[in-house]
Write an enzyme that holds these catalytic residues in place. Structure first.
Site, short mmCIF file in Angstrom:
data_model
loop_
_atom_site.label_atom_id
_atom_site.label_comp_id
_atom_site.label_asym_id
_atom_site.label_seq_id
_atom_site.Cartn_x
_atom_site.Cartn_y
_atom_site.Cartn_z
N GLU A 292 31.21 40.63 41.21
CA GLU A 292 31.74 42.17 39.95
C GLU A 292 32.19 42.49 39.22
O GLU A 292 33.35 42.21 39.01
CB GLU A 292 33.19 42.80 41.41
CG GLU A 292 33.49 43.65 41.85
CD GLU A 292 31.73 45.23 41.88
OE1 GLU A 292 31.28 44.70 43.13
OE2 GLU A 292 31.83 45.61 40.78
N LYS B 140 28.85 36.21 34.78
CA LYS B 140 30.81 37.18 35.12
C LYS B 140 31.03 36.99 33.61
O LYS B 140 32.27 37.16 33.12
CB LYS B 140 30.95 36.75 36.29
CG LYS B 140 31.84 37.53 36.68
CD LYS B 140 32.85 39.03 36.80
CE LYS B 140 33.65 39.52 36.43
NZ LYS B 140 33.60 40.13 36.79
N CYS C 19 42.49 39.40 35.36
CA CYS C 19 40.69 38.36 34.78
C CYS C 19 40.56 38.39 33.05
O CYS C 19 39.65 37.06 32.89
CB CYS C 19 39.89 38.93 35.33
SG CYS C 19 40.32 39.53 36.83
P1 NAD Z 1 43.66 39.81 44.81
O1 NAD Z 1 44.73 38.78 44.75
O2 NAD Z 1 43.97 41.52 44.83
O3 NAD Z 1 43.27 39.60 46.03
C1 NAD Z 1 42.98 37.93 46.67
C2 NAD Z 1 43.35 38.26 48.69
O4 NAD Z 1 41.91 37.34 48.58
C3 NAD Z 1 44.53 38.33 48.52
O5 NAD Z 1 45.25 39.48 49.17
C4 NAD Z 1 44.72 36.93 49.10
O6 NAD Z 1 46.03 37.20 50.36
C5 NAD Z 1 43.43 36.24 49.96
N1 NAD Z 1 42.50 34.99 50.63
C6 NAD Z 1 43.28 34.47 49.57
N2 NAD Z 1 42.93 33.13 50.26
C7 NAD Z 1 42.97 33.41 50.81
C8 NAD Z 1 41.92 33.15 52.50
N3 NAD Z 1 41.91 32.11 52.36
N4 NAD Z 1 41.68 33.92 53.42
C9 NAD Z 1 41.72 35.00 53.84
N5 NAD Z 1 42.55 35.81 52.73
C10 NAD Z 1 42.66 35.29 51.52
O7 NAD Z 1 42.75 39.57 43.45
P2 NAD Z 1 42.04 40.32 43.18
O8 NAD Z 1 41.74 41.59 42.07
O9 NAD Z 1 40.84 41.67 44.45
O10 NAD Z 1 40.24 39.57 42.53
C11 NAD Z 1 39.53 38.75 43.54
C12 NAD Z 1 38.97 38.20 42.61
O11 NAD Z 1 37.45 38.97 42.05
C13 NAD Z 1 39.01 36.96 42.09
O12 NAD Z 1 37.94 36.41 41.02
C14 NAD Z 1 38.69 37.95 40.36
O13 NAD Z 1 38.35 37.08 39.28
C15 NAD Z 1 37.89 38.80 40.66
N6 NAD Z 1 37.84 39.91 40.00
C16 NAD Z 1 38.70 40.63 40.06
C17 NAD Z 1 38.78 42.36 39.46
C18 NAD Z 1 39.43 43.55 39.43
O14 NAD Z 1 39.16 44.62 38.41
N7 NAD Z 1 40.63 42.58 39.65
C19 NAD Z 1 37.09 42.30 38.49
C20 NAD Z 1 36.29 41.76 38.91
C21 NAD Z 1 36.02 40.57 39.43
C1 UGA Z 2 37.51 43.74 33.12
C2 UGA Z 2 36.14 44.48 32.61
O1 UGA Z 2 36.35 45.57 32.38
C3 UGA Z 2 35.59 44.37 34.36
O2 UGA Z 2 33.86 44.65 34.36
C4 UGA Z 2 35.23 43.41 35.00
O3 UGA Z 2 34.94 43.61 36.25
C5 UGA Z 2 36.90 42.89 35.10
O4 UGA Z 2 38.17 42.64 34.45
C6 UGA Z 2 37.77 42.04 35.53
O5 UGA Z 2 36.41 40.83 36.08
O6 UGA Z 2 38.59 41.88 36.29
P1 UGA Z 2 40.24 45.52 33.72
O7 UGA Z 2 41.06 44.54 33.59
O8 UGA Z 2 40.26 46.27 35.34
O9 UGA Z 2 38.19 45.22 33.79
O10 UGA Z 2 40.22 47.05 32.96
P2 UGA Z 2 40.07 46.68 31.82
O11 UGA Z 2 39.37 48.69 31.54
O12 UGA Z 2 38.58 46.13 31.17
O13 UGA Z 2 40.82 46.86 30.84
C7 UGA Z 2 41.37 45.39 30.49
C8 UGA Z 2 42.36 44.91 29.37
O14 UGA Z 2 42.09 45.97 28.34
C9 UGA Z 2 43.82 46.88 29.36
O15 UGA Z 2 44.96 46.50 28.93
C10 UGA Z 2 43.47 48.37 28.60
O16 UGA Z 2 44.17 48.44 28.14
C11 UGA Z 2 42.55 47.09 27.37
N1 UGA Z 2 41.72 47.20 26.58
C12 UGA Z 2 40.76 47.99 27.16
C13 UGA Z 2 42.08 47.85 25.39
O17 UGA Z 2 43.07 47.21 25.04
N2 UGA Z 2 40.91 48.53 24.14
C14 UGA Z 2 40.18 48.77 25.12
O18 UGA Z 2 38.89 49.27 24.81
C15 UGA Z 2 39.50 48.84 26.63
#
Ligand code: NAD
Ligand code: UGA
Length: 462
Positions: free
Chosen positions: A161, A220, A276
């Site tokens: 994602e 990713k 992340c």
């Molecule tokens: P999160 O902590 O918000 O959510 C994860 C959820 O999974 C929690 O609610 C937890 O209770 C649940 N969970 C854990 N183990 C479980 C199990 N065995 N059965 C059922 N539920 C279970 O995490 P997130 O921010 O959604 O991130 C999830 C993944 O996506 C990570 O690998 C992260 O790197 C990736 N990712 C996050 C973002 C972001 O913006 N947060 C963007 C892209 C990718």
């Molecule tokens: C980031 C990536 O942008 C997503 O594409 C990815 O899916 C995600 O990580 C993930 O894998 O979790 P996110 O961390 O939610 O998304 O937000 P961003 O907008 O990327 O910002 C990350 C951090 O960088 C924030 O603290 C933001 O303030 C900072 N940032 C961003 C800067 O300091 N300067 C910039 O120009 C942009």
């Protein structure tokens, strides 16, 4: 046609992603499950202001689909049993114990989910890695699933994602691309097509990139590393600007106008936060080390080191400017979330800056439109720098920015919330200690206007 899917993990990715799939594909039943019953209750809350995640546009999507074809539940086994496609969207934090501690990804939640799928599944399933995972994780998942002995056939796809928090709904609905990696066998390619058929409900086919699993997994980590690298690069230039009279925002504008470089992700800041970037780069560094590539590991590690340096530089500048001590001085924080338009505070720069200032016995009062005091304490306690009592003595949250700044010696802007720009800055100035300092860690305020009011302004890279 696929009729039933489920997602394990109702977090920042699982919740919004599945809500959008459900909205766009009304004929598919989408069930999001989680072990955390409080989180599921919040997703089912009648009051849409009480959803567990604040994300612009999310409430409207949930309103449209929840109860129709979108369901949130703690009944994980039933959801797995019914689903043809199972997304794994559980957390994959940095490992904080044993081998790979502080660097590698902790895959215990992924492994537990795989074992649960293996135990419950009675029919063939497509299992989709939605979580961000080290390259070749699919092999480990496959080995767990294929050794159950119950004859069920599994296809593992990688579908990372790319949404960013604060813009998740728009990112999901108008994705630059969707990436799907799978085995390059007849069965693998058929599974890729099944997942593609879901996304083509709203994503143009030419934006759906199909690859092998390992390329998808590595893409990713690489995407996040490149994005974070741009921020560390411009932040490194901000340090030169402060010593040379160049202006980092002007430099960013000038280089961003080159279409080969591009304007995005060049905004200097107090340092990137979020769950992340740091985790994924550390993971990449760890992978390089385990593959015997120390030079490549060192190259990417520097992105993290530069980010740490930026947070320290910002905090040190506050202490030095306030006559080398902030002991007993009130410092107002505007913003605590790691970026605007989210309530997420994971790895927020604010907590690291607070930690350094609290080491110098500063008294911090923080205001954030979406983060409450309990969350701030949870963040500070997580750092284990001092006792919980000390954290509560030195840090307070305020529900009003005006009282947060009242009698403060300095204001530090940690998050780029739009509302900060339109505050009554004259009123804030009148109620502060003099000289009144503003440290703009996001370069969002009108510095000229603030100086005219009487503030002493310190901005990043100026
Ligand atoms: P999160 O902590 O918000 O959510 C994860 C959820 O999974 C929690 O609610 C937890 O209770 C649940 N969970 C854990 N183990 C479980 C199990 N065995 N059965 C059922 N539920 C279970 O995490 P997130 O921010 O959604 O991130 C999830 C993944 O996506 C990570 O690998 C992260 O790197 C990736 N990712 C996050 C973002 C972001 O913006 N947060 C963007 C892209 C990718
Ligand atoms: C980031 C990536 O942008 C997503 O594409 C990815 O899916 C995600 O990580 C993930 O894998 O979790 P996110 O961390 O939610 O998304 O937000 P961003 O907008 O990327 O910002 C990350 C951090 O960088 C924030 O603290 C933001 O303030 C900072 N940032 C961003 C800067 O300091 N300067 C910039 O120009 C942009």
């Amino acid at each position: 046609m696929v009729k039933n899917i489920c997602c394990i993990g109702a977090g920042y990715v699982g919740g919004p992603t599945m809500a959008v799939i459900a909205e766009m594909c009304p004929e598919i039943k989408v069930t999001v499950v989680d072990v955390n019953a409080n989180r599921i209750d919040a997703w089912n809350s009648a009051d849409l202001d009480k959803l567990p995640i604040y994300e612009p546009g999310l409430a409207e999507v949930v309103r449209a689909a929840r109860g129709r074809n979108l369901f949130f539940s703690t009944d994980i086994e039933n959801a797995i049993d019914e689903a043809e496609i199972i997304f794994m969207s559980v957390n994959t934090p940095t490992k904080n114990y044993g081998k790979g501690k502080g660097m590698g990804a902790d895959l215990k939640y992924i492994e537990l989910s795989a074992r649960q799928i293996a135990k419950v599944a009675k029919t063939d399933k497509i299992v989709v890695e939605k979580s961000t995972l080290p390259v070749r994780t699919a092999a480990a998942i496959k080995s767990i699933l294929d050794n159950t002995g119950n004859g069920v056939k599994f296809q593992i796809l990688s579908n990372p994602e790319f949404l960013a928090e604060g813009t998740a709904i728009n990112d999901l609905k108008n994705a630059d691309r969707v990436l799907i990696g799978g085995d390059q066998t007849d069965e693998g390619l058929a599974a890729i097509e099944k997942l593609t058929a879901i996304y083509v409900h709203w994503i143009p086919r030419h934006k759906i990139i199909q690859t092998n699993v390992w390329s998808s997994e590595l893409s990713k980590l690489t995407a996040n590393a490149f994005l974070a690298q741009r921020i560390s690069s411009i932040n490194s230039i901000s340090a030169i600007c402060e010593k040379s009279g160049a202006d980092v925002d002007e430099v960013a504008r000038a280089i961003g106008a080159d279409s080969r470089i591009g304007a995005k992700f060049l905004k200097t800041s107090v340092g990137f936060g979020g769950s992340c970037f740091q985790k994924d780069i550390l993971n990449l560094v760890y992978i390089c080390k385990t593959l015997g590539l120390p030079e490549v590991a060192d190259y990417w590690e520097q992105v993290i080191l530069m980010n740490d340096y930026q947070k320290h530089r910002f905090a040190d500048n506050i202490i030095t400017t306030l006559y080398n001590t902030v002991s007993g001085k009130k410092i107002a924080f505007l913003g605590w979330a790691f970026k605007k338009d989210t309530n997420d505070t994971r790895e927020t720069a604010a907590m690291y800056v607070a930690d350094i200032l609290m080491n110098d016995l500063a008294e911090i009062t923080a205001y954030d439109p979406k983060v409450n005091q309990e969350q701030m304490y949870a963040d500070m306690d997580y750092l284990h720098s001092r006792t919980e009592d000390e954290n509560r003595k030195l840090l307070k949250a305020d529900t009003s920015p005006y009282s947060a700044c009242k009698s403060a010696h300095a204001i530090a802007v940690l998050t780029e919330w739009d509302e900060f720009i339109s505050y009554d800055w004259q009123r804030i100035y009148d109620n502060m200690m003099k000289p009144a300092f503003v440290f703009d860690g996001r370069n969002i305020l009108d510095h000229k206007k603030l100086r005219e009011i009487g503030f002493k302004v310190r901005a990043i890279g100026k």
